[in-house]
Design an enzyme around this catalytic site. Structure first.
Site, mmCIF file in Angstrom:
data_model
loop_
_atom_site.group_PDB
_atom_site.id
_atom_site.type_symbol
_atom_site.label_atom_id
_atom_site.label_comp_id
_atom_site.label_asym_id
_atom_site.label_seq_id
_atom_site.Cartn_x
_atom_site.Cartn_y
_atom_site.Cartn_z
ATOM 1 N N TYR A 283 -30.116 -10.837 18.628
ATOM 2 C CA TYR A 283 -29.446 -9.551 18.406
ATOM 3 C C TYR A 283 -29.598 -8.610 19.595
ATOM 4 O O TYR A 283 -30.692 -8.487 20.141
ATOM 5 C CB TYR A 283 -30.029 -8.855 17.173
ATOM 6 N N GLY B 281 -16.590 -5.986 7.141
ATOM 7 C CA GLY B 281 -15.489 -5.027 7.186
ATOM 8 C C GLY B 281 -14.177 -5.567 6.658
ATOM 9 O O GLY B 281 -13.164 -4.859 6.656
ATOM 10 N N SER C 109 -22.403 0.484 11.763
ATOM 11 C CA SER C 109 -22.097 0.590 13.187
ATOM 12 C C SER C 109 -22.320 2.015 13.687
ATOM 13 O O SER C 109 -22.264 2.270 14.888
ATOM 14 C CB SER C 109 -20.652 0.163 13.463
ATOM 15 N N GLN D 17 -21.830 5.749 8.588
ATOM 16 C CA GLN D 17 -21.511 4.563 7.794
ATOM 17 C C GLN D 17 -22.729 4.109 7.000
ATOM 18 O O GLN D 17 -22.620 3.743 5.824
ATOM 19 C CB GLN D 17 -21.027 3.445 8.702
ATOM 20 N N ASN E 157 -23.063 3.809 2.951
ATOM 21 C CA ASN E 157 -23.424 2.548 2.305
ATOM 22 C C ASN E 157 -24.651 2.691 1.420
ATOM 23 O O ASN E 157 -24.724 2.111 0.323
ATOM 24 C CB ASN E 157 -23.668 1.473 3.364
#
Length: 319
Positions: free
Chosen positions: A45, A199, A278, A282, A286
């Site tokens: 990552y 998404g 992101s 957001q 969530n």
């Protein structure tokens, strides 16, 4: 609630969406303010720029005073990644990046079938005895391979897998029949990734080209996987039906997907949902959706009905 939340970091790093340590610090504070502490990372990552996410977490000293707990995944996705020596090399570098002596869960991120699983398991057992991790995790292995690891652990007295990360969401429910029964048999927790299908429920429309750099951009590492998994006519139809029933109740597709997974799916005590984002707004949204409680019965029934029409087109639950 019995289903934990785990903060993903696949978008973290100078080449990710969360580009600075300062921005990541704000993300962590928001996540912690909702009563959460588990972080999920990986050698790879953000995709294509290995080490950046782990280095950010290390720079922030996230495990100080027990504020956060870190899981991470070993170098994978290449031939020879899971030889004993490669595994030892990977964890040495990763712990240095994270600035810790051990992690909670250490994963084999994806099968390296060029190396015997026994060799890889032996290396994991040795690292467990050295105290480098508390829980042995597998991700993206198939059912037969999971059973193989579990039975070898019983036979040899080696560390047994106790966590599994896999794809699970409204349009990816294959784990309910082919994966979860095996995980339950061996007392392995299931951590569901991609609850929003990267998404697909909100940012992708039939016939519309994905935005450059998005989770579905075919020029990216993640975009290739995601298009292969989700770009199917039946799945586009499923999302359109989901939108229709959600609008009747004033609930967005993303909220439906997250509330279903936490309150109506087959996840239970000891299982978890990997939360992606992101940007900080957001993540805030969530987290609020995940705390929203059960859905109206009409929506739950519609989700079950939709699944019956798409199950043959749904992504496989393992690689």
């Amino acid at each position: 609630m019995t289903v934990d939340l785990i903060l993903g970091t696949n978008n973290v790093g100078g080449h990710g969406k969360i580009k600075t340590v300062e921005a990541m610090a704000e993300i962590l504070e928001l996540y912690h303010s909702h009563g959460n502490k588990y972080l999920d990372c990986a050698y790879i990552y953000p995709a294509g720029f290995p080490g950046e996410a782990e280095s950010f977490l290390g720079e922030l000293n996230v495990t100080d005073n027990g504020k956060f707990v870190v899981d991470t995944k070993l170098d994978s996705f290449r031939d020879g990644a899971h030889t004993e020596q490669s595994i030892y090399n990977s964890i040495k570098v990763q712990l240095e990046r994270l600035k810790v002596d051990k992690v909670r869960t250490l994963y084999l991120h994806a099968p390296d079938r060029t190396v015997s699983f026994e060799e890889s398991h032996r290396a994991m057992n040795e690292l467990y005895k050295q105290g480098k991790f508390e829980r042995f995790g597998l991700s993206n292995y198939n059912v037969k391979e999971i059973e193989e690891f579990a039975e070898r652990a019983r036979k040899n007295g080696w560390v047994a897998p106790s966590s599994y990360e896999g794809l699970y969401n409204i349009v990816s429910r294959r784990p309910e029949t082919d994966l979860l029964p095996v995980l339950r048999k061996y007392n392995i927790s299931f951590y569901a990734y991609s609850p929003l299908a990267s998404g697909f429920f909100s940012n992708i429309k039939r016939g519309q080209a994905p935005a450059p750099g998005s989770q579905f951009d075919p020029a990216t590492f993640n975009g290739t996987f995601n298009q292969d998994w989700f770009f199917k006519d039946d799945l586009f139809t499923a999302v359109e039906k989901l939108t229709e029933v959600g609008e009747k109740h004033g609930i967005s597709n993303n909220e439906i997907a997250l509330r279903w997974l936490r309150n109506h799916s087959q996840l239970g005590k000891g299982d978890a949902i990997l939360v992606g984002y992101s940007k900080i707004d957001q993540l805030k949204q969530n987290l609020e959706y995940l705390e929203g409680g059960p859905l109206p019965e009409e929506i739950v029934q519609a989700i079950d009905s939709i699944w019956e029409t798409i199950k043959d087109s749904a992504p496989e639950s393992v690689m």
